[in-house]
Design a protein around this motif. Structure first.
Motif, PDB file in Angstrom:
ATOM      1  N   PHE A  81       0.857  -1.101   0.154  1.00  0.00           N
ATOM      2  CA  PHE A  81       0.058  -0.200   0.009  1.00  0.00           C
ATOM      3  C   PHE A  81       0.876   1.056  -0.045  1.00  0.00           C
ATOM      4  N   SER A  82       1.638   1.433   0.994  1.00  0.00           N
ATOM      5  CA  SER A  82       2.572   2.673   1.116  1.00  0.00           C
ATOM      6  C   SER A  82       3.448   2.953  -0.189  1.00  0.00           C
ATOM      7  N   LEU A  83       4.024   1.925  -0.756  1.00  0.00           N
ATOM      8  CA  LEU A  83       4.907   2.044  -1.889  1.00  0.00           C
ATOM      9  C   LEU A  83       4.086   2.334  -3.155  1.00  0.00           C
ATOM     10  N   ARG A  84       2.914   1.964  -3.492  1.00  0.00           N
ATOM     11  CA  ARG A  84       1.932   2.379  -4.336  1.00  0.00           C
ATOM     12  C   ARG A  84       1.708   3.742  -4.307  1.00  0.00           C
ATOM     13  N   GLU A  85       1.630   4.115  -3.020  1.00  0.00           N
ATOM     14  CA  GLU A  85       0.888   5.468  -2.723  1.00  0.00           C
ATOM     15  C   GLU A  85       2.119   6.460  -2.805  1.00  0.00           C
ATOM     16  N   SER A  86       3.310   5.884  -2.607  1.00  0.00           N
ATOM     17  CA  SER A  86       4.389   6.864  -2.709  1.00  0.00           C
ATOM     18  C   SER A  86       4.792   7.358  -4.287  1.00  0.00           C
ATOM     19  N   VAL A  87       4.157   6.516  -5.189  1.00  0.00           N
ATOM     20  CA  VAL A  87       4.588   7.036  -6.772  1.00  0.00           C
ATOM     21  C   VAL A  87       3.025   7.551  -7.210  1.00  0.00           C
ATOM     22  N   GLY A  88       2.098   7.663  -6.528  1.00  0.00           N
ATOM     23  CA  GLY A  88       1.031   8.153  -7.019  1.00  0.00           C
ATOM     24  C   GLY A  88       0.034   7.110  -7.581  1.00  0.00           C
ATOM     25  N   TRP A  89       0.226   5.689  -7.493  1.00  0.00           N
ATOM     26  CA  TRP A  89      -0.761   4.898  -7.929  1.00  0.00           C
ATOM     27  C   TRP A  89      -1.848   4.610  -7.278  1.00  0.00           C
ATOM     28  N   ASN A  90      -3.052   4.398  -7.677  1.00  0.00           N
ATOM     29  CA  ASN A  90      -4.121   4.027  -6.922  1.00  0.00           C
ATOM     30  C   ASN A  90      -3.916   2.749  -6.479  1.00  0.00           C
ATOM     31  N   ASN A  91      -4.457   2.424  -5.247  1.00  0.00           N
ATOM     32  CA  ASN A  91      -4.400   1.301  -4.736  1.00  0.00           C
ATOM     33  C   ASN A  91      -5.809   0.304  -4.605  1.00  0.00           C
ATOM     34  N   TYR A  92      -5.559  -0.764  -4.444  1.00  0.00           N
ATOM     35  CA  TYR A  92      -6.557  -2.003  -4.509  1.00  0.00           C
ATOM     36  C   TYR A  92      -7.138  -2.183  -3.259  1.00  0.00           C
ATOM     37  N   SER A  93      -8.203  -2.625  -3.027  1.00  0.00           N
ATOM     38  CA  SER A  93      -8.600  -3.046  -1.591  1.00  0.00           C
ATOM     39  C   SER A  93      -7.768  -3.984  -1.003  1.00  0.00           C
ATOM     40  N   GLU A  94      -7.916  -3.854   0.559  1.00  0.00           N
ATOM     41  CA  GLU A  94      -6.926  -4.742   1.360  1.00  0.00           C
ATOM     42  C   GLU A  94      -7.020  -6.285   0.751  1.00  0.00           C
ATOM     43  N   ILE A 100      11.677   0.455   0.674  1.00  0.00           N
ATOM     44  CA  ILE A 100      11.927   1.684  -0.266  1.00  0.00           C
ATOM     45  C   ILE A 100      11.475   1.278  -1.860  1.00  0.00           C
ATOM     46  N   ALA A 101      11.317  -0.118  -2.035  1.00  0.00           N
ATOM     47  CA  ALA A 101      10.858  -0.551  -3.565  1.00  0.00           C
ATOM     48  C   ALA A 101      10.458  -2.012  -3.274  1.00  0.00           C
ATOM     49  N   MET A 102       9.664  -2.397  -4.307  1.00  0.00           N
ATOM     50  CA  MET A 102       9.227  -3.817  -4.479  1.00  0.00           C
ATOM     51  C   MET A 102       8.945  -3.997  -5.774  1.00  0.00           C
ATOM     52  N   ALA A 103       8.845  -5.400  -6.150  1.00  0.00           N
ATOM     53  CA  ALA A 103       8.445  -5.890  -7.428  1.00  0.00           C
ATOM     54  C   ALA A 103       7.820  -7.251  -7.143  1.00  0.00           C
ATOM     55  N   ARG A 104       6.670  -7.698  -7.938  1.00  0.00           N
ATOM     56  CA  ARG A 104       6.280  -8.925  -7.867  1.00  0.00           C
ATOM     57  C   ARG A 104       6.129  -9.844  -9.377  1.00  0.00           C
ATOM     58  N   LEU A 105       6.182 -11.110  -9.028  1.00  0.00           N
ATOM     59  CA  LEU A 105       6.160 -11.698 -10.135  1.00  0.00           C
ATOM     60  C   LEU A 105       5.009 -12.908  -9.977  1.00  0.00           C
ATOM     61  N   ILE A 106       4.146 -12.848 -11.124  1.00  0.00           N
ATOM     62  CA  ILE A 106       3.088 -13.984 -11.133  1.00  0.00           C
ATOM     63  C   ILE A 106       3.200 -14.701 -12.283  1.00  0.00           C
ATOM     64  N   GLY A 107       2.733 -16.039 -12.260  1.00  0.00           N
ATOM     65  CA  GLY A 107       2.813 -16.661 -13.529  1.00  0.00           C
ATOM     66  C   GLY A 107       2.494 -18.231 -13.342  1.00  0.00           C
ATOM     67  N   ASP A 108       2.626 -19.069 -14.302  1.00  0.00           N
ATOM     68  CA  ASP A 108       2.436 -20.534 -14.484  1.00  0.00           C
ATOM     69  C   ASP A 108       3.397 -21.300 -14.622  1.00  0.00           C
ATOM     70  N   ILE A 160       8.160  -0.774  -8.269  1.00  0.00           N
ATOM     71  CA  ILE A 160       7.956   0.430  -7.469  1.00  0.00           C
ATOM     72  C   ILE A 160       9.296   0.792  -6.824  1.00  0.00           C
ATOM     73  N   VAL A 161       9.798   1.965  -7.031  1.00  0.00           N
ATOM     74  CA  VAL A 161      10.938   2.452  -6.197  1.00  0.00           C
ATOM     75  C   VAL A 161      10.479   3.993  -5.875  1.00  0.00           C
ATOM     76  N   LYS A 162      10.462   4.139  -4.594  1.00  0.00           N
ATOM     77  CA  LYS A 162      10.165   5.199  -4.106  1.00  0.00           C
ATOM     78  C   LYS A 162      11.095   6.528  -4.949  1.00  0.00           C
ATOM     79  N   PRO A 163      10.350   7.548  -5.234  1.00  0.00           N
ATOM     80  CA  PRO A 163      10.894   8.686  -5.974  1.00  0.00           C
ATOM     81  C   PRO A 163      12.261   9.143  -5.807  1.00  0.00           C
ATOM     82  N   GLU A 164      12.462   9.132  -4.337  1.00  0.00           N
ATOM     83  CA  GLU A 164      13.838   9.944  -3.803  1.00  0.00           C
ATOM     84  C   GLU A 164      14.912   8.747  -3.814  1.00  0.00           C
ATOM     85  N   TYR A 165      14.630   7.520  -4.290  1.00  0.00           N
ATOM     86  CA  TYR A 165      15.758   6.317  -4.509  1.00  0.00           C
ATOM     87  C   TYR A 165      15.838   5.933  -5.812  1.00  0.00           C
ATOM     88  N   GLN A 166      15.139   6.429  -6.759  1.00  0.00           N
ATOM     89  CA  GLN A 166      15.170   6.141  -7.925  1.00  0.00           C
ATOM     90  C   GLN A 166      16.527   6.642  -8.735  1.00  0.00           C
TER      91      GLN A 166
END
Length: 140
Positions: free
Chosen positions: A15-28, A51-59, A69-75
């Motif tokens: 939630f906080s990292l998506r918020e840090s770059v101005g992205w809309n969040n999803y429900s909890e 300060i950053a995250m990434a996810r992988l989904i797949g089969d 996402i990387v917080k702007p000040e760490y990009q």
């Protein structure tokens, strides 16, 4: 300098990292389920702060890289590069000797060149048509 944590992701970080770059969040509920169903996650920390995250989904054949996402000040410090390399290594290490996989992602507008450095190609190209997307909103 940065600490990378694999496969330990929580809703608060998401939630906080998506918020840090101005992205809309999803429900909890949605976010927690998405995190749980991710096959690989990576988060970067500096001084104990996420300060950053990434996810992988797949089969195992098709993968999608999501929520890079990387917080702007760490990009610009190589954090995104490290996380994408970790994701690609995760996939490569699990690839059967005679297998092949496709990794997809949707880049934020203007960030395509970042992903091209890792071998991602813009779609359409000689083998693929345009990527497509449909968004469905809940009623209520």
């Amino acid at each position: 300098m940065y600490n990378y944590i694999e496969n330990i992701m929580d809703y608060k970080t998401y939630f906080s990292l998506r918020e840090s770059v101005g992205w809309n969040n999803y429900s909890e509920v949605q976010a927690k389920e998405a995190i749980e169903k991710s096959i690989y996650t990576v988060a970067a920390q500096a001084n104990g702060e996420n300060i950053a995250m990434a996810r992988l989904i797949g089969d195992g054949i098709y993968y999608i890289v999501a929520d890079v996402i990387v917080k702007p000040e760490y990009q610009g410090h190589g954090i995104g590069t490290c996380m994408i390399n970790m994701i690609c290594s995760y996939v490569e290490e699990r690839l059967p000797k005679d297998g092949r996989v496709s990794i997809f992602l949707v880049s934020v507008a203007g960030k395509e060149m970042f992903y091209e450095r890792f071998g991602f190609k813009k779609i359409p190209h000689e083998f693929c048509g345009c990527g497509m997307r449909k968004v469905i909103y809940g009623k209520g």
